[in-house]
Design a protein around this motif. Structure first.
Motif, PDB file in Angstrom:
ATOM      1  N   LEU A  55       0.916  -1.110   0.014  1.00 31.52           N
ATOM      2  CA  LEU A  55       0.042   0.275  -0.085  1.00 31.52           C
ATOM      3  C   LEU A  55       0.738   1.201  -0.063  1.00 31.52           C
ATOM      4  N   LEU A  56       1.941   1.313   0.767  1.00 33.54           N
ATOM      5  CA  LEU A  56       2.949   2.317   0.791  1.00 33.54           C
ATOM      6  C   LEU A  56       3.543   2.719  -0.423  1.00 33.54           C
ATOM      7  N   PHE A  94       2.225   1.358  -3.615  1.00 36.77           N
ATOM      8  CA  PHE A  94       1.328   1.777  -4.343  1.00 36.77           C
ATOM      9  C   PHE A  94       0.986   3.383  -4.381  1.00 36.77           C
ATOM     10  N   ARG A  95       1.156   3.898  -3.175  1.00 33.58           N
ATOM     11  CA  ARG A  95       0.678   5.393  -3.019  1.00 33.58           C
ATOM     12  C   ARG A  95       1.735   6.200  -3.237  1.00 33.58           C
ATOM     13  N   TYR A  96       3.132   5.788  -2.833  1.00 30.30           N
ATOM     14  CA  TYR A  96       4.295   6.788  -3.077  1.00 30.30           C
ATOM     15  C   TYR A  96       5.269   6.658  -4.080  1.00 30.30           C
ATOM     16  N   THR A  97       5.386   5.430  -4.670  1.00 31.84           N
ATOM     17  CA  THR A  97       6.306   5.196  -5.606  1.00 31.84           C
ATOM     18  C   THR A  97       6.003   5.299  -6.988  1.00 31.84           C
ATOM     19  N   GLY A 138       3.508   2.914  -8.372  1.00 33.49           N
ATOM     20  CA  GLY A 138       2.536   3.174  -7.718  1.00 33.49           C
ATOM     21  C   GLY A 138       1.472   4.066  -8.585  1.00 33.49           C
ATOM     22  N   VAL A 139       2.168   5.249  -8.738  1.00 30.87           N
ATOM     23  CA  VAL A 139       1.641   6.290  -9.224  1.00 30.87           C
ATOM     24  C   VAL A 139       1.056   5.903 -10.678  1.00 30.87           C
ATOM     25  N   ARG A 181      -1.873   3.464 -10.685  1.00 33.25           N
ATOM     26  CA  ARG A 181      -2.983   4.232 -10.393  1.00 33.25           C
ATOM     27  C   ARG A 181      -3.396   5.123 -11.653  1.00 33.25           C
ATOM     28  N   SER A 229     -10.548  -2.858  -6.147  1.00 35.97           N
ATOM     29  CA  SER A 229     -10.434  -1.960  -4.541  1.00 35.97           C
ATOM     30  C   SER A 229      -9.224  -2.712  -4.076  1.00 35.97           C
ATOM     31  N   THR A 230      -8.207  -2.193  -3.626  1.00 36.91           N
ATOM     32  CA  THR A 230      -7.320  -2.742  -2.695  1.00 36.91           C
ATOM     33  C   THR A 230      -7.754  -3.063  -1.265  1.00 36.91           C
ATOM     34  N   THR A 231      -8.462  -1.783  -0.939  1.00 38.55           N
ATOM     35  CA  THR A 231      -9.185  -1.771   0.564  1.00 38.55           C
ATOM     36  C   THR A 231     -10.364  -3.109   0.426  1.00 38.55           C
TER      37      THR A 231
END
Length: 296
Positions: A154-155, A157-160, A163-164, A167, A235-237
């Protein structure tokens, strides 16, 4: 009460492993919009390599080799099969993954035969007593490792940048491509990451209290499919929540199966699929899935 707590702990532990597998389904779907029915065979690849090598090179090295093998297998499926299928219909590509799954699973089950392979894990059948409740060390390890891997993903996916890019590709592939995102790299990486996560899940699906890896392990892995569907394939969540729901449902229904005898034997195996159907009747896109809107 202790029985209930033990069932909940076991359910959360199993659910975290199912969440790892469901996350693999979601990663590939977000990157390519393809439902990967070959995911169970990727899991079997990783588990088989780990089981075969642990006596020769040690548990951790064998697990690393299994993770690498499953990641490479996933990348090869994307590069050699899907990318060259020259088909843009995602439904057709999903059917192609069924064929891939049959080929890989058949080849591996021939190698396994009637054997039950040990994974060589360091926990074996050790039990830990916590507040009067016996918990297998493998269950604790499964929850801890799965939680770390999910948090790391998740980190990333959000910050690398990867991940960008993923998305962006999931939001609008054509626009992402025009902005310089290489969709082929995103897809290849998604398949590799999904394979790696599946290999780790294979370990915890086949350690105590299960006897080991055998030819039916890939069927056990498909229990994670309801987790991905009821949570929402994009959805990853949803993968995380879906995995926990499936794990808890299976554990509680199996644990209290004696009180549910009127529902027939083996209801614990079927219960996750029943929950999936009930959720889809209310929310066709899953609990956290994106509903597609069309203007008429």
């Amino acid at each position: 009460m202790s029985t209930f707590i033990e069932l909940v702990v076991n359910g959360v532990s199993a659910g975290s492993v199912y969440a790892l597998i469901a996350l693999g389904f979601v990663i590939i779907f977000k990157a390519t919009e393809v439902v990967n029915f070959a995911h169970a065979s990727l899991l079997l690849v990783g588990g088989y390599v780990t089981a075969v090598l642990h006596d020769d090179i040690g548990f951790l090295a064998a697990l690393g080799a299994g993770v690498a093998a499953a990641a490479v297998a996933g990348a090869l499926v994307e590069f050699l099969v899907l990318r060259r299928a020259r088909v843009e219909d995602q439904a057709v590509l999903a059917i192609v993954t069924i064929g891939v799954d049959i080929v890989l699973t058949t080849a591996l089950t021939r190698e396994i035969g009637t054997q039950v392979l040990s994974m060589g894990d360091p926990w074996q059948d050790e039990i830990v007593e916590v507040a009067g409740v016996g918990i297998a060390q493998t269950r604790i390890a499964a929850f801890a490792v799965a939680s770390l891997l999910i948090a790391a993903f998740l980190l990333a996916f959000r910050y690398t940048s990867w991940g960008v890019a993923m998305r962006a590709a999931a939001e609008d592939g054509e626009t992402a491509a025009l902005m310089g995102v290489r969709l082929t790299r995103v897809s290849l990486a998604a398949w590799a990451v999904a394979g790696a996560l599946a290999a780790v899940a294979a370990l915890f699906l086949t350690v105590f209290p299960t006897p080991g890896l055998d030819r039916s392990t890939s069927f056990a892995a498909m229990k994670a499919f309801p987790a991905a569907i009821l949570g929402g394939l994009d959805s990853t969540t949803g993968a995380l929540v879906g995995g926990l729901i499936v794990g808890l449902t299976e554990s509680l229904v199996t644990g209290y199966q004696g009180d549910l005898a009127f529902m027939g034997r083996g209801i614990g195996e079927v219960a996750p699929f029943v929950v999936m159907l009930l959720v889809l009747l209310v929310r066709p896109a899953g609990l956290f899935g994106t509903r597609e809107l069309s203007r008429v």
